[in-house]
Design a protein around this motif. Structure first.
Motif, PDB file in Angstrom:
ATOM      1  N   ASN A 292       0.853  -1.190   0.000  1.00 34.52           N
ATOM      2  CA  ASN A 292       0.000   0.000   0.000  1.00 34.52           C
ATOM      3  C   ASN A 292       0.890   1.242   0.000  1.00 34.52           C
ATOM      4  O   ASN A 292       1.076   1.880   1.029  1.00 34.52           O
ATOM      5  CB  ASN A 292      -0.913  -0.011   1.227  1.00 34.52           C
ATOM      6  N   PRO A 293       1.407   1.585  -1.171  1.00 34.53           N
ATOM      7  CA  PRO A 293       2.395   2.667  -1.231  1.00 34.53           C
ATOM      8  C   PRO A 293       1.838   4.029  -0.836  1.00 34.53           C
ATOM      9  O   PRO A 293       0.665   4.330  -1.040  1.00 34.53           O
ATOM     10  CB  PRO A 293       2.838   2.669  -2.692  1.00 34.53           C
ATOM     11  N   ILE A 294       2.731   4.804  -0.242  1.00 31.13           N
ATOM     12  CA  ILE A 294       2.436   6.195   0.114  1.00 31.13           C
ATOM     13  C   ILE A 294       3.596   7.015  -0.422  1.00 31.13           C
ATOM     14  O   ILE A 294       4.747   6.791  -0.048  1.00 31.13           O
ATOM     15  CB  ILE A 294       2.340   6.387   1.640  1.00 31.13           C
ATOM     16  N   THR A 295       3.290   7.941  -1.300  1.00 32.88           N
ATOM     17  CA  THR A 295       4.348   8.789  -1.842  1.00 32.88           C
ATOM     18  C   THR A 295       4.106  10.227  -1.420  1.00 32.88           C
ATOM     19  O   THR A 295       2.977  10.641  -1.168  1.00 32.88           O
ATOM     20  CB  THR A 295       4.408   8.702  -3.379  1.00 32.88           C
ATOM     21  N   LEU A 296       5.191  10.962  -1.348  1.00 40.99           N
ATOM     22  CA  LEU A 296       5.083  12.368  -0.940  1.00 40.99           C
ATOM     23  C   LEU A 296       4.538  13.245  -2.053  1.00 40.99           C
ATOM     24  O   LEU A 296       3.888  14.255  -1.795  1.00 40.99           O
ATOM     25  CB  LEU A 296       6.446  12.888  -0.497  1.00 40.99           C
ATOM     26  N   LEU A 297       4.817  12.882  -3.277  1.00 40.80           N
ATOM     27  CA  LEU A 297       4.412  13.704  -4.416  1.00 40.80           C
ATOM     28  C   LEU A 297       3.662  12.864  -5.441  1.00 40.80           C
ATOM     29  O   LEU A 297       3.897  11.671  -5.587  1.00 40.80           O
ATOM     30  CB  LEU A 297       5.650  14.315  -5.088  1.00 40.80           C
ATOM     31  N   ASN A 298       2.769  13.512  -6.144  1.00 37.33           N
ATOM     32  CA  ASN A 298       2.090  12.927  -7.303  1.00 37.33           C
ATOM     33  C   ASN A 298       1.257  11.687  -6.989  1.00 37.33           C
ATOM     34  O   ASN A 298       1.134  10.791  -7.819  1.00 37.33           O
ATOM     35  CB  ASN A 298       3.105  12.607  -8.420  1.00 37.33           C
ATOM     36  N   GLN A 299       0.706  11.610  -5.806  1.00 33.93           N
ATOM     37  CA  GLN A 299      -0.251  10.550  -5.487  1.00 33.93           C
ATOM     38  C   GLN A 299      -1.560  11.232  -5.116  1.00 33.93           C
ATOM     39  O   GLN A 299      -1.577  12.133  -4.267  1.00 33.93           O
ATOM     40  CB  GLN A 299       0.245   9.679  -4.335  1.00 33.93           C
TER      41      GLN A 299
END
Length: 161
Positions: free
Chosen positions: A38-45
């Motif tokens: 369950n990815p969490i990205t700082l940008l562009n999500q």
């Protein structure tokens, strides 16, 4: 006869300990896997994707932490889940949902790494330490938000978990 009974009890206790340690190891693996799956990205999500990832992670943290035998690690993982839950409603001031998720992943990996090596749990990473230190204010703000929204629910303090 007494010696046989003592030996039987010890064997049962050894099996029980082994089963609990195996379950603890699986819990740690499942918690780490939750962040991978369950990815969490700082940008562009998209925010909706971040919320969906964090919701899934919260479910896994909330369930699996109960199988962690180490009290301090269990409490720290419960705390991470607690803050993630609050963050989905923008309850962690000064930090975006993505930032809280990203910091929680780093904190979790650090804690699990120390645990797996048999080391003492380290102090929190920068950013997460600030969130932890602001817990009383975050809890008060969260409770206020709930009251303002018409909720009569009183969220129990983290210390009860």
């Amino acid at each position: 006869m007494e010696d046989a009974e003592i030996a039987r009890r010890r064997a049962i206790e050894d099996i029980d300990r082994t089963v609990k340690k195996d379950r603890e190891r699986r819990a740690v693996e499942n918690i780490l896997g939750a962040y991978l799956e369950n990815p969490i990205t700082l940008l562009n999500q998209a925010r909706e994707e971040t919320i969906a990832s964090i919701a899934k992670i919260c479910v896994i943290l909330g369930f699996e932490q109960s199988f962690i035998l180490d009290r301090d690690l269990r409490h720290r993982i419960a705390e991470i889940g607690y803050f993630l839950d609050i963050a989905t409603e923008d309850g962690v001031a000064e930090y975006s949902l993505a930032e809280v998720g990203f910091l929680s992943r780093s904190e979790t990996r650090m804690l699990m790494g120390a645990w797996s090596r048999g080391e003492d749990l380290p102090d929190s990473i920068e950013g997460w330490k600030e969130i932890r230190n602001r817990r009383p204010q975050i809890e008060a703000r969260w409770q206020e938000q709930l009251r303002d929204a018409g909720s009569r629910v009183v969220v129990p303090p983290l210390s009860v978990y």
